[in-house]
Design a protein around this motif. Sequence first.
Motif, short mmCIF file in Angstrom:
data_model
loop_
_atom_site.label_atom_id
_atom_site.label_comp_id
_atom_site.label_asym_id
_atom_site.label_seq_id
_atom_site.Cartn_x
_atom_site.Cartn_y
_atom_site.Cartn_z
N LEU A 108 -3.52 0.91 -3.69
CA LEU A 108 -3.11 -0.46 -3.94
C LEU A 108 -2.86 -0.61 -5.43
CD1 LEU A 108 -6.07 -2.20 -2.02
CD2 LEU A 108 -3.93 -1.34 -1.05
N TYR B 37 0.83 -1.20 0.00
CA TYR B 37 0.00 0.00 0.00
C TYR B 37 0.87 1.25 0.00
CZ TYR B 37 1.00 1.12 4.86
OH TYR B 37 1.64 1.48 6.02
N PHE C 298 -5.64 5.34 0.61
CA PHE C 298 -4.56 4.36 0.64
C PHE C 298 -4.62 3.61 -0.68
CE2 PHE C 298 -5.55 5.61 4.84
CZ PHE C 298 -4.32 5.69 5.47
N LEU D 280 -8.29 -2.49 5.70
CA LEU D 280 -6.85 -2.51 5.48
C LEU D 280 -6.20 -2.48 6.85
CD1 LEU D 280 -5.13 -2.43 2.87
CD2 LEU D 280 -4.95 0.02 3.21
#
Length: 153
Positions: free
Chosen positions: A47, A36, A45, A67
């Motif tokens: 990905l 991340y 965040f 997460l």
Amino acid sequence: MNPDDAAALARLLRGGRIAHLGTLRQGAPLASMTLYLAAPDFSAFHLHVSRLAWHTQDMLADARVALSVGETDDGRDDPFTLARVTIRGAAERLGADAGLQRAWLARFPAQAVNFELADFSFWRVVPRDARFVAGFGRIHNLSAAELAAAARA
């Protein structure tokens, strides 16, 4: 949350690179390891995942995710004193983003090969809330706004 715990949360999220991503797979929870990249203000965040991965298929079916980022186990006597945070939010697929790709590769240079594969894409997890355990008995339930305030710590 006191300033010391806010600073610890900011260090944890900025210093970490590995998270466990919780998704719903056919009505049951699934946890998988992922990389991340936190937005500077913790508003998202990011990905970079393959559409072949179960967690990506799950996010396409149900955007609700968690997460989880934790301090590395250092062998201490009581592992419950390790800091950890779980962020609940919604995942959304992003289009190509050259700035995000540069930031990703600065953090994960060995991942360059994944940008040559057509099945990888960026996703953004937008926080709804978070639960931060700064150590044993130091637990904070945070709104998205409180999480963002920790980014300024």
